[in-house]
Each structure stands twice: as structure tokens, then as C-alpha cells.
Scaffold this motif. Structure first.
Motif, PDB file in Angstrom:
ATOM      1  N   GLU A 112      17.767 -32.899  35.140  1.00  0.00           N
ATOM      2  CA  GLU A 112      18.688 -32.589  36.231  1.00  0.00           C
ATOM      3  C   GLU A 112      18.176 -33.133  37.562  1.00  0.00           C
ATOM      4  N   ARG A 113      16.877 -33.004  37.794  1.00  0.00           N
ATOM      5  CA  ARG A 113      16.298 -33.533  39.037  1.00  0.00           C
ATOM      6  C   ARG A 113      16.447 -35.046  39.105  1.00  0.00           C
ATOM      7  N   TYR A 114      16.266 -35.711  37.971  1.00  0.00           N
ATOM      8  CA  TYR A 114      16.437 -37.166  37.924  1.00  0.00           C
ATOM      9  C   TYR A 114      17.906 -37.531  38.164  1.00  0.00           C
ATOM     10  N   ALA A 115      18.806 -36.801  37.554  1.00  0.00           N
ATOM     11  CA  ALA A 115      20.236 -37.072  37.713  1.00  0.00           C
ATOM     12  C   ALA A 115      20.690 -36.861  39.155  1.00  0.00           C
ATOM     13  N   ARG A 116      20.093 -35.900  39.841  1.00  0.00           N
ATOM     14  CA  ARG A 116      20.458 -35.650  41.242  1.00  0.00           C
ATOM     15  C   ARG A 116      19.799 -36.632  42.200  1.00  0.00           C
ATOM     16  N   GLY A 117      18.863 -37.433  41.690  1.00  0.00           N
ATOM     17  CA  GLY A 117      18.189 -38.401  42.543  1.00  0.00           C
ATOM     18  C   GLY A 117      16.994 -37.846  43.291  1.00  0.00           C
ATOM     19  N   GLU A 118      16.526 -36.671  42.894  1.00  0.00           N
ATOM     20  CA  GLU A 118      15.374 -36.068  43.568  1.00  0.00           C
ATOM     21  C   GLU A 118      14.080 -36.788  43.208  1.00  0.00           C
ATOM     22  N   ILE A 119      14.027 -37.386  42.031  1.00  0.00           N
ATOM     23  CA  ILE A 119      12.854 -38.141  41.602  1.00  0.00           C
ATOM     24  C   ILE A 119      13.323 -39.498  41.088  1.00  0.00           C
ATOM     25  N   ASP A 120      12.434 -40.485  41.187  1.00  0.00           N
ATOM     26  CA  ASP A 120      12.804 -41.817  40.709  1.00  0.00           C
ATOM     27  C   ASP A 120      12.456 -41.966  39.224  1.00  0.00           C
ATOM     28  N   GLN A 121      12.800 -43.147  38.681  1.00  0.00           N
ATOM     29  CA  GLN A 121      12.638 -43.369  37.246  1.00  0.00           C
ATOM     30  C   GLN A 121      11.173 -43.304  36.819  1.00  0.00           C
ATOM     31  N   GLU A 122      10.278 -43.855  37.626  1.00  0.00           N
ATOM     32  CA  GLU A 122       8.858 -43.860  37.270  1.00  0.00           C
ATOM     33  C   GLU A 122       8.298 -42.436  37.231  1.00  0.00           C
ATOM     34  N   GLU A 123       8.652 -41.641  38.225  1.00  0.00           N
ATOM     35  CA  GLU A 123       8.186 -40.253  38.245  1.00  0.00           C
ATOM     36  C   GLU A 123       8.787 -39.474  37.075  1.00  0.00           C
TER      37      GLU A 123
END
Length: 62
Positions: A41-52
Motif C-alpha cells: 500500500e505504501r508503494y502504491a501510494r508513492g510513499e516509497i520508491d521501487q528500490e526501497e
């Protein structure tokens, strides 16, 4: 008079139970989600990038 004190004790008991169980017996929505679901969910919301996202996913699955 006894009924009043019984209600007071029950109200105190219920209040303490609600305070220590996180809402009176109702489970929190976050309690049923896994760490991986939250990460997605955090990735989908853009809170973290792909590498993280990839690094944290590896950490969770290892």
C-alpha cells in the motif's frame, strides 16, 4: 442503592477493558493486515520508491 454501585463497577470494568484492548473489543483494521500488505500500500501510494520497496520486501521475506 446496590444497583447504582453495580452499574458503577460495571462501567469502570468496561472502560478499563476498552482502554486496554484498543476500543472495547473491536479489532483495529490494521491488525488483520500483514506487513507485506502495508508495504504494498505504501508503494502504491508513492510513499516509497521501487528500490526501497524491493529492499524492504526482501527483508520481510527473509
Amino acid at each position: 442503592m446496590w444497583l447504582f454501585w453495580i452499574l458503577v463497577v460495571l462501567a469502570l470494568f468496561w472502560g478499563l477493558k476498552a482502554a486496554f484492548s484498543g476500543g472495547g473489543g473491536s479489532s483495529s483494521p490494521d491488525a488483520s493486515r500483514s506487513a507485506l500488505d502495508i508495504l504494498k500500500e505504501r508503494y502504491a501510494r508513492g510513499e516509497i520508491d521501487q528500490e526501497e520497496f524491493k529492499q524492504r520486501k526482501r527483508d520481510l521475506l527473509d
